[in-house]
Structure formats: C-alpha cells, structure tokens
Scaffold this active site. Structure first.
Site, PDB file in Angstrom:
ATOM      1  CB  THR A  76      -0.901   0.025   1.258  1.00  0.00           C
ATOM      2  OG1 THR A  76      -1.451   1.336   1.427  1.00  0.00           O
ATOM      3  CG2 THR A  76      -0.132  -0.325   2.519  1.00  0.00           C
ATOM      4  CD  GLU A  78      -2.389   5.268   4.338  1.00  0.00           C
ATOM      5  OE1 GLU A  78      -2.145   5.555   5.515  1.00  0.00           O
ATOM      6  OE2 GLU A  78      -2.794   6.109   3.510  1.00  0.00           O
ATOM      7  CE1 TYR A 100      -4.223  -1.500   5.780  1.00  0.00           C
ATOM      8  CE2 TYR A 100      -3.146   0.507   5.030  1.00  0.00           C
ATOM      9  CZ  TYR A 100      -3.741  -0.702   4.752  1.00  0.00           C
ATOM     10  OH  TYR A 100      -3.854  -1.118   3.446  1.00  0.00           O
ATOM     11  CE  LYS A 104      -2.112  -4.101   3.936  1.00  0.00           C
ATOM     12  NZ  LYS A 104      -2.286  -5.184   2.948  1.00  0.00           N
TER      13      LYS A 104
HETATM   14  O1  G4F Z   1     -10.777   6.897   2.158  1.00  0.00           O
HETATM   15  P1  G4F Z   1      -9.810   6.813   3.283  1.00  0.00           P
HETATM   16  O2  G4F Z   1     -10.314   6.220   4.560  1.00  0.00           O
HETATM   17  O3  G4F Z   1      -8.550   6.001   2.720  1.00  0.00           O
HETATM   18  P2  G4F Z   1      -6.982   5.936   3.155  1.00  0.00           P
HETATM   19  O4  G4F Z   1      -6.801   6.286   4.575  1.00  0.00           O
HETATM   20  O5  G4F Z   1      -6.208   6.755   2.158  1.00  0.00           O
HETATM   21  O6  G4F Z   1      -6.649   4.372   2.960  1.00  0.00           O
HETATM   22  C1  G4F Z   1      -7.098   3.617   1.822  1.00  0.00           C
HETATM   23  O7  G4F Z   1      -6.124   3.607   0.783  1.00  0.00           O
HETATM   24  C2  G4F Z   1      -4.878   2.980   1.131  1.00  0.00           C
HETATM   25  C3  G4F Z   1      -3.968   3.048  -0.109  1.00  0.00           C
HETATM   26  O8  G4F Z   1      -3.182   4.199  -0.017  1.00  0.00           O
HETATM   27  C4  G4F Z   1      -5.101   1.540   1.555  1.00  0.00           C
HETATM   28  F1  G4F Z   1      -3.918   0.966   1.907  1.00  0.00           F
HETATM   29  C5  G4F Z   1      -6.074   1.499   2.724  1.00  0.00           C
HETATM   30  O9  G4F Z   1      -6.347   0.135   3.054  1.00  0.00           O
HETATM   31  C6  G4F Z   1      -7.373   2.190   2.308  1.00  0.00           C
HETATM   32  O10 G4F Z   1      -7.980   1.449   1.257  1.00  0.00           O
HETATM   33  O11 G4F Z   1      -9.227   8.283   3.642  1.00  0.00           O
HETATM   34  C7  G4F Z   1      -8.668   9.140   2.654  1.00  0.00           C
HETATM   35  C8  G4F Z   1      -8.439  10.545   3.246  1.00  0.00           C
HETATM   36  C9  G4F Z   1      -7.717  10.534   4.620  1.00  0.00           C
HETATM   37  O12 G4F Z   1      -6.707  11.518   4.597  1.00  0.00           O
HETATM   38  C10 G4F Z   1      -8.798  10.937   5.628  1.00  0.00           C
HETATM   39  O13 G4F Z   1      -8.311  11.648   6.776  1.00  0.00           O
HETATM   40  O14 G4F Z   1      -9.715  11.158   3.475  1.00  0.00           O
HETATM   41  C11 G4F Z   1      -9.672  11.822   4.743  1.00  0.00           C
HETATM   42  N1  G4F Z   1     -11.047  11.949   5.256  1.00  0.00           N
HETATM   43  C12 G4F Z   1     -11.677  13.125   5.472  1.00  0.00           C
HETATM   44  N2  G4F Z   1     -12.898  12.893   5.996  1.00  0.00           N
HETATM   45  C13 G4F Z   1     -11.871  10.926   5.607  1.00  0.00           C
HETATM   46  C14 G4F Z   1     -13.047  11.536   6.087  1.00  0.00           C
HETATM   47  N3  G4F Z   1     -11.722   9.564   5.542  1.00  0.00           N
HETATM   48  C15 G4F Z   1     -12.780   8.811   5.965  1.00  0.00           C
HETATM   49  N4  G4F Z   1     -12.674   7.433   5.869  1.00  0.00           N
HETATM   50  N5  G4F Z   1     -13.952   9.357   6.473  1.00  0.00           N
HETATM   51  C16 G4F Z   1     -14.133  10.718   6.553  1.00  0.00           C
HETATM   52  O15 G4F Z   1     -15.172  11.221   6.996  1.00  0.00           O
END
Ligand code: G4F
Length: 281
Positions: A76, A78, A100, A104
């Site tokens: 990933t 990440e 996480y 990983k």
């Molecule tokens: O959609 P996210 O939760 O994905 P994140 O953290 O990038 O991780 C995903 O992608 C990775 C690959 O780089 C994978 F390894 C991992 O398993 C997963 O599939 O969050 C994306 C961004 C973050 O910066 C978070 O702080 O969106 C921001 N965010 C803002 N508001 C939010 C929210 N994320 C979530 N989940 N929910 C919110 O309300």
C-alpha cells in the site's frame, strides 16, 4: 469456485487450506484495511495485516511448496505515510503514519525476507488508493458519493467529514485488478472530491470559515451541505499521496483508463441508482 473457511490469524487453518488446495498462485488481499480503525484496533490490525502475511508465507513453507507457489502481497501507498519525496516511487523511503501502515510495513519486509531467504517467488504490489462504486461505505470517496446521492434524492441534508485537505492519488479499481499498477500520477484533495461529486447533481459548493468551523454551502439555496467533525480526524495523518506510475508504464505499458472526473461521476450515479432502488423495495 470452491470457498474455504479461513482466517489470517489461524496458522493451522492456513496450513490445512494450502495443503488441500496445493495452489500455484496465492494473492494475499486480506487485511483490516481501514486506516482510522487501525488506531482503535492497533493490535488486531498488526496481527492480521502483519503477522497474517507471515503465517501465509510460512504455511507455504510448511507444506513444502516454496518452489511451486507464486505469492503476491497487496502492499500500500500508506507505507510512504509522511512522505519524504513527491511523487513517490519504488525507491522512496517508507515512513508509515498509522498502525495499519506499520503492520503493512512488516508485511512488505517479510515478503522480501522470504524471497531472499527461501528463494521464493514473492512480490509486493504497492497500490495507491483504488476506488469504485463497490468501495466500502466508510472510505471517504464512497462516503461522499453516497451522501451526494442521498442529498440528491432529498433523503439527507448534510455530509460530515474530517480532514478536507488531505490529498490522495485516487484511481479506479478497474485499472488496478489485472496489472501491476502503481498510481495515476495525479493528486486531489477530499475537498475537490466533494465539489466534483456535488457537480454531478448540478450543485455548486461554496466554502465558508476555517478549520473545524468550515462549512460547504450549496450556492443556489445557501443550505449547508458539508460540515467537519473532528471525530473523523486521525491522530496522525498522511497529508499527501501522489504516485509515480512511470515504471509500470515503461515496463508493462500500463496507463490508467478512467480519469478523476469519470471516477467521481460513476460513483455518484451508482449510488443514486442504488438509493433509488432501495426506496422502491
Ligand atoms: O478513504 P480513506 O479512509 O482512505 P486511506 O486512509 O487513504 O486508505 C485507503 O487507501 C490505502 C492506499 O493508499 C489503503 F492501503 C487502505 O487500506 C485504504 O484502502 O481516507 C482518505 C483521506 C484521509 O486523509 C482521511 O483523513 O480522506 C480523509 N477523510 C476526510 N474525511 C476521511 C473523512 N476519511 C474517511 N474514511 N472518512 C471521513 O469522513
């Protein structure tokens, strides 16, 4: 297709499945994959995502298949976490920013170690965020596309989010399934994902205020459509991800096919369709 009951926390079970199936290829896509959840369930995430990978590799060894199995580890972006260079490539040093990411990182290195120690065919695919209408509902893109769909159908008024300024290199999952893929080479903020999603239902969002007080108002009606709730903030954040797909392009001729606007549109329209059929049932 035959489904077997299994769990990455259960070594004997993994050994049993590998000895029954005698596979020639194993793809380890199993994980507790939600970054925010990993702060709440750090030990479990380490167990499944980190040690789980070791257990699977070791099951291959136990069954005596090291020379017969090709092993793929879903790694990933990440791993780059608090990025030390932009864009990130295969040579960028890792700096994970969550339990996480750290789990990983262990998985990444145990794959490298088993490859070098036992001469196994084992590799890591470092995938950046890949989205689609089938994305889990708690990941930010799907959360946005679903909320916009509900707002469009008059079922919801406002969307609550965390960090609007985090940047991600979002690609369509379709572009990541068949090939060895790194990323799209573009980065967009969560804020942009919100704006583009509302544009699909012909609404413009105007931002007002700062920090936790920021709100996104619908331009024509002044209704607040987006608010920030600090409960969605992460103790440590990955501020920017931007992958360099140059090597995959050079070596495999890979290029993403779905651009950012089309990805957002497909997700919102699929959620509108889904929300419509839910109301009919
Ligand atoms: O959609 P996210 O939760 O994905 P994140 O953290 O990038 O991780 C995903 O992608 C990775 C690959 O780089 C994978 F390894 C991992 O398993 C997963 O599939 O969050 C994306 C961004 C973050 O910066 C978070 O702080 O969106 C921001 N965010 C803002 N508001 C939010 C929210 N994320 C979530 N989940 N929910 C919110 O309300």
């Amino acid at each position: 297709m035959v489904l077997h009951y299994g769990d990455l926390t259960d070594s004997t079970n993994l050994v049993h499945i590998v000895s029954q199936v005698l596979p020639t290829e194993i793809y380890n896509l199993g994980a507790q994959s939600h970054v925010k959840v990993s702060f709440d369930m750090a030990e479990y995430t380490g167990d499944v995502d980190g040690l789980g990978t070791l257990r699977l590799l070791d099951a291959i060894r136990t069954v005596g298949l090291t020379n017969h199995v090709r092993f793929y580890q879903a790694s990933t972006s990440e791993l780059y976490g608090k990025v030390v260079e932009t864009p990130q490539s295969e040579t960028t040093p890792f700096y994970p920013r969550s339990p996480y990411g750290v789990a990983k990182l262990y998985a990444y290195w145990i794959v490298v170690n088993y490859r070098e120690a036992y001469n196994m065919y084992a590799c890591n695919g470092i995938l950046f965020n890949h989205e689609s209408p089938r994305r889990g509902r708690t990941f930010v893109t799907r959360k946005i596309s679903r909320a916009v769909a509900e707002i469009h159908l008059g079922k919801q008024e406002c969307l609550w989010l965390g960090n609007l300024d985090a940047k991600r290199d979002w690609g369509h999952a379709r572009d990541y399934v068949d090939d060895y893929v790194l990323a799209t080479g573009e980065t967009h903020t969560v804020r942009e994902f919100v704006e583009k999603s509302f544009a699909v239902i012909n609404k413009s969002i105007v931002w007002e205020g700062e920090g936790e007080e920021i709100v996104g108002r619908e331009k024509d009606t002044n209704i607040i459509r987006v608010r920030v709730d600090p409960k969605y903030f992460r103790p440590t954040e990955v501020d920017l991800l931007l992958g360099n797909p140059e090597k995959a392009n050079r070596q495999l001729g890979w290029k993403r096919k779905v651009d950012f606007d089309s990805l957002v549109k497909e997700m919102v329209l699929a959620d509108i369709e889904g929300a419509r059929s839910n109301s009919e049932n």
